[in-house]
Enzyme design. Structure first.
Site, PDB file in Angstrom:
ATOM      1  N   ASN A 109      -0.340   3.409 -10.476  1.00 17.80           N
ATOM      2  CA  ASN A 109       0.517   3.728 -11.632  1.00 17.80           C
ATOM      3  C   ASN A 109       1.736   4.554 -11.206  1.00 17.80           C
ATOM      4  O   ASN A 109       2.419   5.139 -12.038  1.00 17.80           O
ATOM      5  CB  ASN A 109      -0.280   4.464 -12.720  1.00 17.80           C
ATOM      6  CG  ASN A 109      -0.822   5.812 -12.248  1.00 17.80           C
ATOM      7  OD1 ASN A 109      -0.557   6.235 -11.124  1.00 17.80           O
ATOM      8  ND2 ASN A 109      -1.584   6.471 -13.090  1.00 17.80           N
ATOM      9  N   ASP A 138      -4.624  17.194  -2.937  1.00 17.92           N
ATOM     10  CA  ASP A 138      -5.376  17.225  -4.195  1.00 17.92           C
ATOM     11  C   ASP A 138      -6.884  17.221  -3.978  1.00 17.92           C
ATOM     12  O   ASP A 138      -7.375  16.998  -2.874  1.00 17.92           O
ATOM     13  CB  ASP A 138      -4.959  16.058  -5.105  1.00 17.92           C
ATOM     14  CG  ASP A 138      -4.949  14.712  -4.371  1.00 17.92           C
ATOM     15  OD1 ASP A 138      -5.798  14.500  -3.492  1.00 17.92           O
ATOM     16  OD2 ASP A 138      -4.072  13.888  -4.684  1.00 17.92           O
ATOM     17  N   GLU A 166       0.057  12.421 -12.569  1.00 23.80           N
ATOM     18  CA  GLU A 166      -0.029  11.207 -13.372  1.00 23.80           C
ATOM     19  C   GLU A 166       1.240  10.996 -14.196  1.00 23.80           C
ATOM     20  O   GLU A 166       2.032  11.938 -14.361  1.00 23.80           O
ATOM     21  CB  GLU A 166      -1.248  11.300 -14.290  1.00 23.80           C
ATOM     22  CG  GLU A 166      -2.571  11.406 -13.542  1.00 23.80           C
ATOM     23  CD  GLU A 166      -2.995  10.119 -12.827  1.00 23.80           C
ATOM     24  OE1 GLU A 166      -2.122   9.328 -12.402  1.00 23.80           O
ATOM     25  OE2 GLU A 166      -4.203   9.901 -12.679  1.00 23.80           O
ATOM     26  N   HIS A 170       1.726   7.238  -9.191  1.00 25.90           N
ATOM     27  CA  HIS A 170       1.559   8.687  -9.000  1.00 25.90           C
ATOM     28  C   HIS A 170       1.663   9.091  -7.535  1.00 25.90           C
ATOM     29  O   HIS A 170       1.378   8.326  -6.632  1.00 25.90           O
ATOM     30  CB  HIS A 170       0.267   9.208  -9.647  1.00 25.90           C
ATOM     31  CG  HIS A 170      -1.013   8.809  -8.988  1.00 25.90           C
ATOM     32  ND1 HIS A 170      -2.192   8.688  -9.685  1.00 25.90           N
ATOM     33  CD2 HIS A 170      -1.333   8.518  -7.706  1.00 25.90           C
ATOM     34  CE1 HIS A 170      -3.158   8.354  -8.853  1.00 25.90           C
ATOM     35  NE2 HIS A 170      -2.665   8.236  -7.652  1.00 25.90           N
TER      36      HIS A 170
HETATM   37  C1  GLP Z   1      -5.290   8.770  -4.954  1.00 22.26           C
HETATM   38  C2  GLP Z   1      -4.641   9.970  -4.271  1.00 22.26           C
HETATM   39  C3  GLP Z   1      -3.198   9.697  -3.881  1.00 22.26           C
HETATM   40  C4  GLP Z   1      -3.109   8.377  -3.173  1.00 22.26           C
HETATM   41  C5  GLP Z   1      -3.576   7.260  -4.086  1.00 22.26           C
HETATM   42  C6  GLP Z   1      -3.476   5.886  -3.469  1.00 22.26           C
HETATM   43  O1  GLP Z   1      -5.075   8.733  -6.309  1.00 22.26           O
HETATM   44  N1  GLP Z   1      -4.708  11.139  -5.101  1.00 22.26           N
HETATM   45  O2  GLP Z   1      -2.707  10.753  -3.079  1.00 22.26           O
HETATM   46  O3  GLP Z   1      -1.788   8.138  -2.745  1.00 22.26           O
HETATM   47  O4  GLP Z   1      -4.929   7.512  -4.409  1.00 22.26           O
HETATM   48  O5  GLP Z   1      -4.631   5.572  -2.779  1.00 22.26           O
HETATM   49  P1  GLP Z   1      -4.749   4.391  -1.749  1.00 22.26           P
HETATM   50  O6  GLP Z   1      -4.061   4.861  -0.501  1.00 22.26           O
HETATM   51  O7  GLP Z   1      -6.227   4.219  -1.530  1.00 22.26           O
HETATM   52  O8  GLP Z   1      -4.078   3.208  -2.346  1.00 22.26           O
END
Ligand code: GLP
Length: 254
Positions: free
Chosen positions: A142, A67, A149, A144
């Site tokens: 949440n 993304d 989302e 995702h």
């Molecule tokens: C973002 C990314 C996700 C990721 C999530 C969790 O929203 N788009 O791909 O899994 O964050 O992030 P973290 O690893 O910092 O908890």
């Protein structure tokens, strides 16, 4: 689904890096799906170490990132903390340290003029590359996957997706606040691989650590499969699935 519970973050990172390194050694031209976020950072650091100290060779590897924020692109003239694109994160935290070839790195383009066209092209490139062999995934608070989302279709494809307020808040706290960017300037949209696209990967490798992820993980892994928690689609993944957690993140699993 294999669920592996490790003692701590370091052990998660070593185990995940070993799975990726084994794939690269057995299939040097493999296709990796990569994620941003704090969770895979340790894995990327271990892969860098193995490249430098153990000749792990990325020369023929292709990568596709999950993304990118819409309206944001990599700007190497800015210091890292002023350029919060996912592309910059990948450059700083992995790509610039290993021998991946530029033409083998695919990143969603947050600045694409014709987003529909770009998303269709990105999907085609994944197919042309032979599909994703191994997809690295975290989980948002949440539930995702990537930026799919709550409410995203579980058969969704690569597209632009509005961000949930919780995601905007989380990402502000984790990544933007320290750069002095105001919350109002946070991106509200992202281009993301779809859940349907992610489910086509041959092996899904999901990582999570810390007690903050425990409740949502229990729902995603053991609750009903629902578009309200898009990572719950992992339960329907038709290929190989490996989930690596620390004890804190695994605390609410049955
Ligand atoms: C973002 C990314 C996700 C990721 C999530 C969790 O929203 N788009 O791909 O899994 O964050 O992030 P973290 O690893 O910092 O908890």
């Amino acid at each position: 689904m294999d669920i592996i519970i490790k003692e701590n973050y370091q052990e998660i990172s070593l185990a995940a890096a070993s799975i990726i390194a084994d794939l690269i050694r057995s299939k040097p031209d493999c296709v990796l799906g990569l994620a941003t976020g704090s969770t895979p950072l340790g894995t990327y650091r271990e892969l860098i170490r193995r490249h430098k100290e153990e000749n792990l060779d990325f020369f023929k590897v292709k990568t596709f990132n999950l993304d990118e924020y819409q309206g944001i692109g990599i700007d190497l003239s800015k210091p890292y903390d002023q350029d919060r694109s996912a592309a910059r994160f990948m450059h700083e935290e992995l790509f610039k340290h290993i021998n991946l070839q530029k033409e083998n790195i695919y990143l969603p383009d947050g600045l694409a003029r014709d987003m529909n066209n770009f998303c269709a092209w990105y999907e085609q490139e994944i197919v042309k590359a032979g599909g994703i062999d191994l997809q690295v995934l975290g989980i948002g608070s949440n539930g995702h996957w990537a930026f799919n989302e709550p409410g995203s279709s579980l058969s969704s494809r690569t597209r632009v997706q509005p961000l949930a307020q919780q995601t905007i808040d989380d990402n502000y706290e984790s990544f933007y606040k320290k750069s002095g960017i105001s919350k109002e300037a946070m991106p509200h949209f992202a281009v993301t691989l779809g859940i349907g696209t992610i489910l086509e990967s041959r092996h899904a490798l999901m990582l999570a650590n810390g007690e903050k992820k425990a409740a949502i993980l229990a729902k995603a892994l053991q609750g009903p499969v629902t578009s309200a928690i898009t990572a719950s689609a992992i339960q329907t993944h038709p290929g190989k699935v490996t989930v690596i957690l620390d004890r804190a993140a695994a605390a609410k699993l049955k």
